[in-house]
Design a protein around this motif. Sequence first.
Motif: not given
Length: 221
Positions: A94-99
């Motif tokens: 989820t963090l990777g997608r948000a970034l």
Amino acid sequence: MEVHDALRNRRTVRAFLNRPVPRESLQEILEDALHTPSWANTQPWEVHVAAGEVLERIRRTYEERTTAKVPAQPDLPFPGAWPAPCRERTKELTLGRALTRNTTTDDPAFHHEFLMANRRFFGAPCVVYLCMARALSQWSVFDLGAMCQSITLAAQDRGVESAIAINTVCYPDVLRAELGIPDDLVIVIGIALGYVDPSDPEDSFRSARRTLAEAVSFKGF
Ligand SMILES: Cc1cc2nc3c(=O)[nH]c(=O)nc-3n(C[C@H](O)[C@H](O)[C@H](O)COP(=O)(O)O)c2cc1C
């Protein structure tokens, strides 16, 4: 396409162009995928494919229900709490997608947009639903999982991208009504198929993988 390349290059596409996948291509993909192995060759899959106006009606209803906060009720319930290592990997995803969207996982708009994108099947022109008889065991879900991977790889071989997504089957009553799927079939999973929209910021995103050393133990070598 080499199997090696297919396995390493397949990814979940979360933005599709509004361009139909020809029925002939879908038939070829599914004919290849029907060679998937299964327990004692039971071949438990019942496959329903939706496109065009039927899929647009499903999409509209899903969007309306999501906006109205109607709870998802997939035939196979969502898992409860994940064990810590799995949970950490989902957080990393989820963090990777948000970034890629220049935001963080604290941003409620990011989560809302992701939910809505899921419930519109990422704009895909086609969704393949994998179902099986209710009387079957977990082993048939295993077989459907293998079928799922076969479909994504056979699609990729024809330049068709995919997104396996539980969100596509979160309102099974809508699918039953639109596709005539009988009650004695469990709707297990849907696979959105189509052509990638290269303008999507997430197009460059690749999810991480555990290393060989982390995931595999060799003995006796
Ligand atoms: C059973 C299953 C259900 C999934 N459901 C969703 C979903 O509802 N929404 C979504 O965006 N991705 C979904 N995915 C995609 C996974 O998040 C994705 O496969 C994983 O993060 C690995 O990334 P990759 O497919 O790009 O390699 C699902 C995948 C599987 C196998």
